[in-house]
Scaffold this motif. Sequence first.
Motif, PDB file in Angstrom:
ATOM      1  N   LEU A  89       0.817  -1.216   0.000  1.00  0.00           N
ATOM      2  CA  LEU A  89       0.000   0.000   0.000  1.00  0.00           C
ATOM      3  C   LEU A  89       0.848   1.262   0.000  1.00  0.00           C
ATOM      4  CD1 LEU A  89      -2.766  -1.079   2.533  1.00  0.00           C
ATOM      5  CD2 LEU A  89      -2.915  -0.996   0.035  1.00  0.00           C
ATOM      6  N   ILE A  90       1.936   1.240   0.744  1.00  0.00           N
ATOM      7  CA  ILE A  90       2.828   2.410   0.796  1.00  0.00           C
ATOM      8  C   ILE A  90       3.383   2.716  -0.593  1.00  0.00           C
ATOM      9  CG2 ILE A  90       5.073   3.229   1.640  1.00  0.00           C
ATOM     10  CD1 ILE A  90       4.368   1.672   4.281  1.00  0.00           C
ATOM     11  N   VAL A  91       3.857   1.686  -1.275  1.00  0.00           N
ATOM     12  CA  VAL A  91       4.418   1.888  -2.615  1.00  0.00           C
ATOM     13  C   VAL A  91       3.342   2.425  -3.563  1.00  0.00           C
ATOM     14  CG1 VAL A  91       5.386   0.702  -4.631  1.00  0.00           C
ATOM     15  CG2 VAL A  91       6.286   0.221  -2.348  1.00  0.00           C
ATOM     16  N   LEU A  92       2.149   1.856  -3.518  1.00  0.00           N
ATOM     17  CA  LEU A  92       1.071   2.317  -4.405  1.00  0.00           C
ATOM     18  C   LEU A  92       0.653   3.747  -4.102  1.00  0.00           C
ATOM     19  CD1 LEU A  92      -1.160  -0.890  -4.518  1.00  0.00           C
ATOM     20  CD2 LEU A  92       0.242   0.043  -6.378  1.00  0.00           C
ATOM     21  N   ARG A  93       0.602   4.099  -2.834  1.00  0.00           N
ATOM     22  CA  ARG A  93       0.145   5.443  -2.443  1.00  0.00           C
ATOM     23  C   ARG A  93       1.193   6.530  -2.636  1.00  0.00           C
ATOM     24  NH1 ARG A  93      -3.339   4.308   3.045  1.00  0.00           N
ATOM     25  NH2 ARG A  93      -5.044   3.241   1.980  1.00  0.00           N
ATOM     26  N   HIS A  94       2.440   6.146  -2.808  1.00  0.00           N
ATOM     27  CA  HIS A  94       3.503   7.149  -2.897  1.00  0.00           C
ATOM     28  C   HIS A  94       4.235   7.115  -4.228  1.00  0.00           C
ATOM     29  CE1 HIS A  94       3.036   8.571   1.203  1.00  0.00           C
ATOM     30  NE2 HIS A  94       2.744   7.315   1.490  1.00  0.00           N
TER      31      HIS A  94
END
Length: 122
Positions: A89-94
Amino acid sequence: MTVAAYTLAVVLDLFVVFIGARFLLRPLPSAAGYGVPAKADGDRAYLTVKGLRDLTFGLLGLALLGFAGARAEAWYMLLVALVPLGDTLIVLRHGGTKAVAYGIHFATAVVVLVSAGLLFAV
């Protein structure tokens, strides 16, 4: 199946130790490999925190497997699978790519859950 369960758990634990050490020693390339590159002039303290976290998680996994056994390691793997799921999720959101988010982080979560299942079956 016991050999496979233990081998996969040790490999995963050592891999997390490697990732942690890499973040401590080479933070900027490690962040790029994670999927969200860090700014060259950014605060490296956060990259150090990630390195220390991962190094500690890997060593904890090895200690649990060695001193507490397969069942404790299975519970650990089950819970620690939340980390690569969160990383997805972190990679997708950033701004990271879907290929890195799913191909590295989500796939890692699946392998960690498989490891937990194998360890529970021992």
